[in-house]
Design an enzyme around this catalytic site. Structure first.
Site, mmCIF file in Angstrom:
data_model
loop_
_atom_site.group_PDB
_atom_site.id
_atom_site.type_symbol
_atom_site.label_atom_id
_atom_site.label_comp_id
_atom_site.label_asym_id
_atom_site.label_seq_id
_atom_site.Cartn_x
_atom_site.Cartn_y
_atom_site.Cartn_z
ATOM 1 N N GLN A 113 0.844 -1.200 0.000
ATOM 2 C CA GLN A 113 0.000 0.000 0.000
ATOM 3 C C GLN A 113 0.878 1.248 0.000
ATOM 4 O O GLN A 113 0.385 2.349 -0.141
ATOM 5 C CB GLN A 113 -0.907 -0.025 1.238
ATOM 6 C CG GLN A 113 -1.849 -1.215 1.291
ATOM 7 C CD GLN A 113 -2.503 -1.357 2.653
ATOM 8 O OE1 GLN A 113 -3.500 -0.696 2.951
ATOM 9 N NE2 GLN A 113 -1.919 -2.178 3.506
ATOM 10 N N HIS A 127 -1.525 1.530 -4.174
ATOM 11 C CA HIS A 127 -1.945 2.926 -3.988
ATOM 12 C C HIS A 127 -1.069 3.919 -4.748
ATOM 13 O O HIS A 127 -1.039 5.117 -4.429
ATOM 14 C CB HIS A 127 -1.991 3.262 -2.487
ATOM 15 C CG HIS A 127 -2.995 2.449 -1.744
ATOM 16 N ND1 HIS A 127 -2.971 2.296 -0.379
ATOM 17 C CD2 HIS A 127 -4.039 1.708 -2.180
ATOM 18 C CE1 HIS A 127 -3.982 1.513 0.001
ATOM 19 N NE2 HIS A 127 -4.634 1.138 -1.075
#
Ligand code: APR
Length: 232
Positions: free
Chosen positions: A86, A104
Protein backbone atom coordinates in the site's frame (compact mmCIF):
# COMPACT_ATOMS: atom_id res chain seq x y z
CA UNK A 1 9.61 -23.21 -4.90
CA UNK A 2 6.66 -22.15 -2.76
CA UNK A 3 4.78 -18.87 -3.36
CA UNK A 4 4.92 -16.22 -0.66
CA UNK A 5 2.96 -12.97 -0.78
CA UNK A 6 3.76 -10.01 1.48
CA UNK A 7 1.05 -7.41 2.10
CA UNK A 8 2.81 -4.35 3.49
CA UNK A 9 1.72 -0.98 4.81
CA UNK A 10 3.17 2.20 6.26
CA UNK A 11 4.63 0.36 9.26
CA UNK A 12 7.03 -1.40 6.87
CA UNK A 13 8.73 1.95 6.22
CA UNK A 14 8.44 3.39 9.74
CA UNK A 15 11.98 2.31 10.65
CA UNK A 16 13.19 4.19 7.55
CA UNK A 17 11.85 7.40 9.08
CA UNK A 18 8.59 7.64 7.11
CA UNK A 19 5.50 8.43 9.21
CA UNK A 20 2.60 6.02 9.29
CA UNK A 21 -0.91 7.39 8.83
CA UNK A 22 -3.00 6.40 11.86
CA UNK A 23 -0.46 5.97 14.66
CA UNK A 24 -0.17 8.79 17.20
CA UNK A 25 1.80 11.54 15.52
CA UNK A 26 0.88 9.96 12.17
CA UNK A 27 0.22 11.89 8.94
CA UNK A 28 -3.56 11.96 9.34
CA UNK A 29 -3.15 13.74 12.69
CA UNK A 30 -1.16 16.48 10.96
CA UNK A 31 -3.00 16.73 7.62
CA UNK A 32 -6.71 16.73 6.76
CA UNK A 33 -6.92 13.39 4.93
CA UNK A 34 -9.95 14.33 2.81
CA UNK A 35 -8.24 17.51 1.57
CA UNK A 36 -4.89 15.94 0.61
CA UNK A 37 -5.75 12.31 -0.25
CA UNK A 38 -9.09 12.36 -2.08
CA UNK A 39 -10.04 13.24 -5.63
CA UNK A 40 -12.53 15.82 -4.28
CA UNK A 41 -9.76 17.44 -2.26
CA UNK A 42 -7.54 17.61 -5.35
CA UNK A 43 -10.18 19.46 -7.36
CA UNK A 44 -10.96 21.80 -4.47
CA UNK A 45 -7.33 22.79 -3.81
CA UNK A 46 -4.81 21.25 -6.24
CA UNK A 47 -1.99 23.50 -4.95
CA UNK A 48 -2.35 22.16 -1.39
CA UNK A 49 -2.34 18.58 -2.68
CA UNK A 50 0.68 19.06 -4.96
CA UNK A 51 2.59 20.70 -2.08
CA UNK A 52 1.74 17.79 0.28
CA UNK A 53 3.14 15.18 -2.12
CA UNK A 54 6.11 17.35 -3.13
CA UNK A 55 7.15 17.46 0.53
CA UNK A 56 6.73 13.71 0.97
CA UNK A 57 8.69 13.07 -2.24
CA UNK A 58 11.62 15.23 -1.14
CA UNK A 59 11.66 13.37 2.19
CA UNK A 60 11.69 10.02 0.42
CA UNK A 61 14.90 10.84 -1.45
CA UNK A 62 16.63 11.11 1.94
CA UNK A 63 15.30 7.76 3.25
CA UNK A 64 16.86 4.30 2.97
CA UNK A 65 15.34 0.81 3.03
CA UNK A 66 15.48 -0.80 6.48
CA UNK A 67 16.46 -4.32 7.53
CA UNK A 68 12.85 -5.42 7.15
CA UNK A 69 12.82 -4.40 3.48
CA UNK A 70 16.15 -6.17 2.93
CA UNK A 71 14.95 -9.41 4.53
CA UNK A 72 11.80 -9.39 2.37
CA UNK A 73 14.04 -9.10 -0.70
CA UNK A 74 16.29 -11.89 0.67
CA UNK A 75 13.29 -14.24 0.66
CA UNK A 76 13.58 -14.40 -3.15
CA UNK A 77 16.42 -16.89 -2.63
CA UNK A 78 13.98 -19.40 -1.09
CA UNK A 79 10.53 -18.50 -2.46
CA UNK A 80 8.60 -17.04 -5.40
CA UNK A 81 7.98 -13.68 -3.79
CA UNK A 82 5.28 -11.13 -4.60
CA UNK A 83 5.19 -7.93 -2.57
CA UNK A 84 1.79 -6.23 -2.56
CA UNK A 85 2.29 -2.85 -0.95
CA UNK A 86 0.00 0.00 0.00
CA UNK A 87 3.10 2.16 0.28
CA UNK A 88 3.90 4.72 -2.39
CA UNK A 89 7.62 4.78 -1.55
CA UNK A 90 10.20 2.81 -3.56
CA UNK A 91 11.97 1.24 -0.59
CA UNK A 92 11.04 -2.36 -1.45
CA UNK A 93 12.55 -1.93 -4.91
CA UNK A 94 15.63 -0.17 -3.51
CA UNK A 95 16.11 -3.10 -1.10
CA UNK A 96 16.15 -5.48 -4.08
CA UNK A 97 12.58 -6.79 -4.33
CA UNK A 98 11.91 -7.51 -7.98
CA UNK A 99 8.16 -8.25 -7.96
CA UNK A 100 6.34 -5.35 -6.30
CA UNK A 101 2.67 -4.44 -6.85
CA UNK A 102 1.83 -0.87 -5.73
CA UNK A 103 -1.87 -0.76 -4.88
CA UNK A 104 -1.95 2.93 -3.99
CA UNK A 105 0.41 4.33 -6.59
CA UNK A 106 4.00 5.53 -6.59
CA UNK A 107 5.27 8.82 -5.16
CA UNK A 108 8.15 9.06 -7.65
CA UNK A 109 5.75 9.06 -10.61
CA UNK A 110 3.39 11.65 -12.04
CA UNK A 111 0.47 11.29 -14.42
CA UNK A 112 -2.44 12.90 -16.22
CA UNK A 113 -5.33 14.55 -14.35
CA UNK A 114 -7.67 13.54 -17.19
CA UNK A 115 -6.75 9.82 -17.28
CA UNK A 116 -4.35 8.89 -14.45
CA UNK A 117 -4.03 5.28 -15.60
CA UNK A 118 -3.00 6.10 -19.18
CA UNK A 119 0.51 4.63 -19.22
CA UNK A 120 1.52 7.05 -22.01
CA UNK A 121 1.12 9.89 -19.51
CA UNK A 122 3.01 8.37 -16.59
CA UNK A 123 6.46 9.87 -16.03
CA UNK A 124 9.14 9.57 -13.33
CA UNK A 125 10.27 12.41 -11.07
CA UNK A 126 13.89 12.70 -9.99
CA UNK A 127 15.87 14.19 -7.08
CA UNK A 128 16.94 16.95 -9.48
CA UNK A 129 13.35 17.56 -10.54
CA UNK A 130 11.17 16.40 -7.62
CA UNK A 131 8.23 18.79 -7.70
CA UNK A 132 4.96 19.02 -9.59
CA UNK A 133 3.64 22.59 -9.96
CA UNK A 134 0.40 24.10 -11.19
CA UNK A 135 0.82 24.50 -14.96
CA UNK A 136 2.98 21.41 -15.44
CA UNK A 137 1.45 19.42 -18.29
CA UNK A 138 1.06 15.68 -18.84
CA UNK A 139 1.50 14.17 -22.32
CA UNK A 140 -2.25 14.62 -22.94
CA UNK A 141 -2.07 18.33 -22.12
CA UNK A 142 -3.87 18.03 -18.78
CA UNK A 143 -2.45 19.22 -15.44
CA UNK A 144 0.22 16.84 -14.16
CA UNK A 145 -0.74 15.18 -10.87
CA UNK A 146 0.89 12.67 -8.48
CA UNK A 147 0.52 9.00 -9.54
CA UNK A 148 -1.27 8.22 -6.29
CA UNK A 149 -4.56 6.35 -5.79
CA UNK A 150 -6.72 8.69 -3.73
CA UNK A 151 -9.77 7.89 -1.65
CA UNK A 152 -12.71 7.73 -4.02
CA UNK A 153 -10.61 6.37 -6.91
CA UNK A 154 -10.45 2.82 -8.28
CA UNK A 155 -7.49 0.56 -7.41
CA UNK A 156 -6.36 -0.79 -10.81
CA UNK A 157 -3.73 -3.22 -9.44
CA UNK A 158 -6.19 -4.99 -7.11
CA UNK A 159 -6.85 -7.80 -9.60
CA UNK A 160 -3.14 -8.65 -9.96
CA UNK A 161 -2.80 -8.56 -6.17
CA UNK A 162 -5.79 -10.89 -5.69
CA UNK A 163 -4.48 -13.35 -8.31
CA UNK A 164 -1.08 -13.51 -6.60
CA UNK A 165 -2.75 -13.98 -3.19
CA UNK A 166 -4.90 -16.86 -4.49
CA UNK A 167 -1.66 -18.70 -5.37
CA UNK A 168 0.09 -17.99 -2.06
CA UNK A 169 1.31 -20.87 0.12
CA UNK A 170 2.37 -18.30 2.70
CA UNK A 171 0.79 -14.86 3.25
CA UNK A 172 2.62 -12.33 5.41
CA UNK A 173 1.04 -9.05 6.56
CA UNK A 174 3.52 -6.39 7.74
CA UNK A 175 2.84 -2.95 9.16
CA UNK A 176 -0.73 -2.25 8.08
CA UNK A 177 -3.73 -1.50 10.32
CA UNK A 178 -5.99 -3.28 7.78
CA UNK A 179 -8.33 -0.27 7.81
CA UNK A 180 -8.38 0.51 4.10
CA UNK A 181 -10.23 -1.53 1.46
CA UNK A 182 -9.91 -3.19 -0.95
CA UNK A 183 -6.29 -3.86 0.25
CA UNK A 184 -7.41 -5.07 3.70
CA UNK A 185 -9.72 -7.59 2.00
CA UNK A 186 -6.82 -9.46 0.37
CA UNK A 187 -6.59 -11.74 3.42
CA UNK A 188 -9.91 -13.24 2.29
CA UNK A 189 -8.30 -14.43 -0.95
CA UNK A 190 -5.81 -16.65 0.88
CA UNK A 191 -6.52 -20.30 0.00
CA UNK A 192 -7.45 -22.79 2.76
CA UNK A 193 -4.35 -24.43 4.26
CA UNK A 194 -2.02 -21.58 3.38
CA UNK A 195 -0.08 -20.14 6.32
CA UNK A 196 -0.83 -16.56 7.42
CA UNK A 197 1.56 -14.43 9.49
CA UNK A 198 0.99 -10.90 10.82
CA UNK A 199 3.93 -8.72 11.89
CA UNK A 200 3.00 -5.56 13.81
CA UNK A 201 4.04 -4.15 17.21
CA UNK A 202 0.39 -3.38 17.94
CA UNK A 203 -2.77 -5.48 17.92
CA UNK A 204 -4.39 -5.50 14.46
CA UNK A 205 -7.89 -6.87 13.94
CA UNK A 206 -8.30 -9.53 11.24
CA UNK A 207 -11.32 -11.57 10.13
CA UNK A 208 -12.64 -13.91 12.81
CA UNK A 209 -11.85 -17.60 12.48
CA UNK A 210 -8.65 -17.24 10.42
CA UNK A 211 -5.57 -19.09 11.70
CA UNK A 212 -3.04 -16.27 11.87
CA UNK A 213 0.41 -16.47 13.53
CA UNK A 214 0.94 -13.04 15.09
CA UNK A 215 4.50 -11.72 15.56
CA UNK A 216 4.10 -8.69 17.80
CA UNK A 217 7.26 -6.88 16.71
CA UNK A 218 8.47 -4.18 14.35
CA UNK A 219 9.17 -5.00 10.68
CA UNK A 220 12.91 -5.78 11.04
CA UNK A 221 12.77 -7.86 14.21
CA UNK A 222 9.54 -9.48 13.02
CA UNK A 223 11.12 -10.51 9.71
CA UNK A 224 14.08 -12.06 11.56
CA UNK A 225 11.62 -14.14 13.63
CA UNK A 226 9.64 -15.11 10.54
CA UNK A 227 12.83 -16.28 8.81
CA UNK A 228 13.63 -18.53 11.77
CA UNK A 229 10.10 -19.92 11.80
CA UNK A 230 10.19 -20.66 8.06
CA UNK A 231 13.64 -22.25 8.24
CA UNK A 232 12.53 -24.73 10.95
N1 APR B 1 7.02 -2.16 12.08
C1 APR B 1 5.84 -2.76 11.71
N2 APR B 1 4.63 -2.17 11.85
C2 APR B 1 4.61 -0.94 12.42
C3 APR B 1 5.78 -0.27 12.83
C4 APR B 1 7.03 -0.95 12.65
N3 APR B 1 8.19 -0.39 12.99
N4 APR B 1 5.42 0.94 13.34
C5 APR B 1 4.06 1.01 13.24
N5 APR B 1 3.57 -0.12 12.70
C6 APR B 1 2.19 -0.47 12.40
C7 APR B 1 1.12 0.19 13.25
O1 APR B 1 0.94 -0.49 14.50
C8 APR B 1 -0.11 0.10 12.35
O2 APR B 1 -0.81 -1.11 12.55
O3 APR B 1 1.90 -0.07 11.08
C9 APR B 1 0.49 0.11 10.94
C10 APR B 1 0.27 1.41 10.16
O4 APR B 1 -1.09 1.56 9.90
P1 APR B 1 -1.63 2.83 9.09
O5 APR B 1 -0.97 4.03 9.59
O6 APR B 1 -3.12 2.74 9.14
O7 APR B 1 -1.08 2.58 7.61
P2 APR B 1 -1.65 1.63 6.47
O8 APR B 1 -2.36 0.46 7.03
O9 APR B 1 -0.53 1.36 5.55
O10 APR B 1 -2.69 2.60 5.73
C11 APR B 1 -3.35 2.12 4.60
O11 APR B 1 -4.37 4.24 4.23
O12 APR B 1 -4.08 6.45 4.41
C12 APR B 1 -4.19 5.45 3.51
O13 APR B 1 -3.37 5.25 1.31
C13 APR B 1 -2.96 5.29 2.64
O14 APR B 1 -1.83 3.26 1.99
C14 APR B 1 -2.41 3.93 3.07
C15 APR B 1 -3.62 3.23 3.61
Amino acid sequence: MKNIVFLTGAGMSAESGISTFRDSGGLWEKYPVQQVASIEGYYQDPELVLRFYNERRRQLFDCQPNEGHRLVAEMEKMFNVTVVTQNVDDLHERAGSRNVIHLHGELLKATSSKNPNDSRCICTLTKENPDISIGDKAADGSQLRPFIVWFGESVPMMEDAALATLKADIFVIIGTSLNVYPAAGLINYVKPGAKIFLIDPKTVAYPHGLDVTVIKKGASEGMKELLEMLSE
